[in-house]
Design an enzyme around this catalytic site. Structure first.
Site, PDB file in Angstrom:
ATOM      1  CG  PHE A  72      39.640   4.003 -39.919  1.00 37.28           C
ATOM      2  CD1 PHE A  72      38.934   4.557 -40.972  1.00 37.28           C
ATOM      3  CD2 PHE A  72      40.945   3.583 -40.156  1.00 37.28           C
ATOM      4  CE1 PHE A  72      39.505   4.690 -42.232  1.00 37.28           C
ATOM      5  CE2 PHE A  72      41.525   3.709 -41.405  1.00 37.28           C
ATOM      6  CZ  PHE A  72      40.807   4.265 -42.446  1.00 37.28           C
ATOM      7  CD  GLU A  73      32.213   4.069 -36.152  1.00 32.03           C
ATOM      8  OE1 GLU A  73      31.402   3.183 -35.843  1.00 32.03           O
ATOM      9  OE2 GLU A  73      31.857   5.217 -36.489  1.00 32.03           O
ATOM     10  N   GLY A  74      35.176  -0.243 -35.132  1.00 27.06           N
ATOM     11  CA  GLY A  74      35.272  -1.701 -35.111  1.00 27.06           C
ATOM     12  C   GLY A  74      36.697  -2.210 -35.020  1.00 27.06           C
TER      13      GLY A  74
END
Length: 352
Positions: A138-140
């Site tokens: 999970f990024e951003g």
């Protein structure tokens, strides 16, 4: 396909080699590195993360995965060939996981319904392809903390609570042989030493340190944490100094934090506990094309020498020596092949 229960006998971190190489395979898209068929992935790779499963919308929890379209990847294999390659890799002792998220796949499980959809849709992908488990990349803006959520040991932000619940449900469903890995950015982990969420007085980025409650709640279920030591700004280490990408020093300082534990938001009474070295790998770009923060193989080896042997540590002195450090993760298998397999060949040479 082997049932999860049958795989459970070689469960958890012990299912991996003493030193493991983890790589992402661009399975659903192409870029400048070219498409690599799963069957053509070299034997060096112990954990292969299929990139990426992505949601139908950020808050749906409905994760979908499909192979790269032929218009984009002319040499893409058929579904049947892909499934056969997964079985062949597993028969050779490799783990094949679905990686959820990536740069474009924002996942925010803000409701119980989204959590349940996440569990069912991820299960469907795992069952369809006979996979060994899940990588959470999970990024951003996937994870951020509500303003009143200040204790990583007792999170209350819905998207954090629901993610923890969803992953625990998946682990329970598939049993001890379920491989669970995470690939957070430094912003969501080590930055939490200095800043956690919006802070006591507000105004900070609510994503700062937002992975810490997830890692902490799932540390028993976790097979491997490999923080992305790339595309990162300067991060304060346990020595009170800022460390920047570009050499062994950054990797040593960032990894020491995970293996030693660290105060969260500077609070000595609120310490994120150390992870066992068997559950830690170091994330690095495979080449200069793969991401900011690439280091030459000499710096990779200095990092490993310092952390596993206590030699060649340079200016930063870690708080221990960890011969059982699990290994390295890289973005990506494709970029490594594009770069004459320099990263994986160096890993193999280092660990024999």
């Amino acid at each position: 396909m082997t049932t999860p229960d049958a795989r459970a006998a070689d469960a958890g971190p012990t299912a991996l080699p003493a030193h493991a190489l983890v790589g992402y395979l661009h399975s659903s898209f192409a870029n400048g590195s070219g498409y690599t068929r799963l069957a053509d992935v070299p034997d060096s790779w112990d954990v292969i993360d299929l990139a990426f499963g992505e949601p139908t919308s950020p808050t749906s929890g409905d994760i979908r995965f499909s192979l790269c379209p032929r218009s984009e990847c002319p040499n893409v294999e058929s579904e049947a060939e892909f499934k056969a390659a997964i079985k062949a890799k597993q028969a050779a002792g490799k783990k094949v996981l679905i990686s959820i998220g990536g740069q474009n796949g924002q996942v925010q499980l803000t409701t119980a319904a989204a959590r349940d959809t996440f569990v069912s849709s991820v299960s469907a992908i795992i069952d369809t392809y006979g996979l060994d488990g899940l990588d959470i990349d999970f990024e951003g803006h996937s994870l951020s903390l509500d303003a009143d959520d200040t204790d990583f040991k007792n999170p209350k932000t819905p998207q954090i609570v629901h993610l923890i619940s969803a992953v625990k449900t998946l682990k329970a469903k598939y049993g001890a042989g379920f491989t669970l890995t995470m690939a957070p950015e430094t912003f969501f982990v080590q930055l939490g030493h200095q800043y956690y969420g919006t802070g006591k007085w507000g105004g900070q980025d609510p994503r700062a340190g937002a992975y810490l409650p997830v890692i902490h709640a799932l540390r028993d279920e976790l097979t491997l944490l490999h923080v992305q030591d790339y595309n990162s700004g300067p991060i304060m280490g346990l020595d009170g100094q800022y460390h920047s990408m570009g050499g062994a020093d950054f990797h040593i300082a960032m990894t020491d934090m995970l293996l030693t534990g660290f105060p969260v938001a500077g609070d000595a009474n609120n310490v994120f506990p150390a992870l066992p070295p068997e559950k830690v790998a170091i994330g690095m770009p495979a080449s200069t094309n793969a991401g900011n923060g690439h280091v030459p193989t000499a710096e990779v080896n200095k990092t490993l020498d310092c952390l596993t042997k206590g030699t060649d540590c340079g200016s930063y002195k870690p708080h221990g020596t960890w011969p059982a450090l699990r290994g390295l993760m890289t973005w990506s298998i494709n970029w490594d092949r594009h770069n004459n397999e320099e990263f994986s060949k160096n890993f193999d040479a280092y660990f024999g």
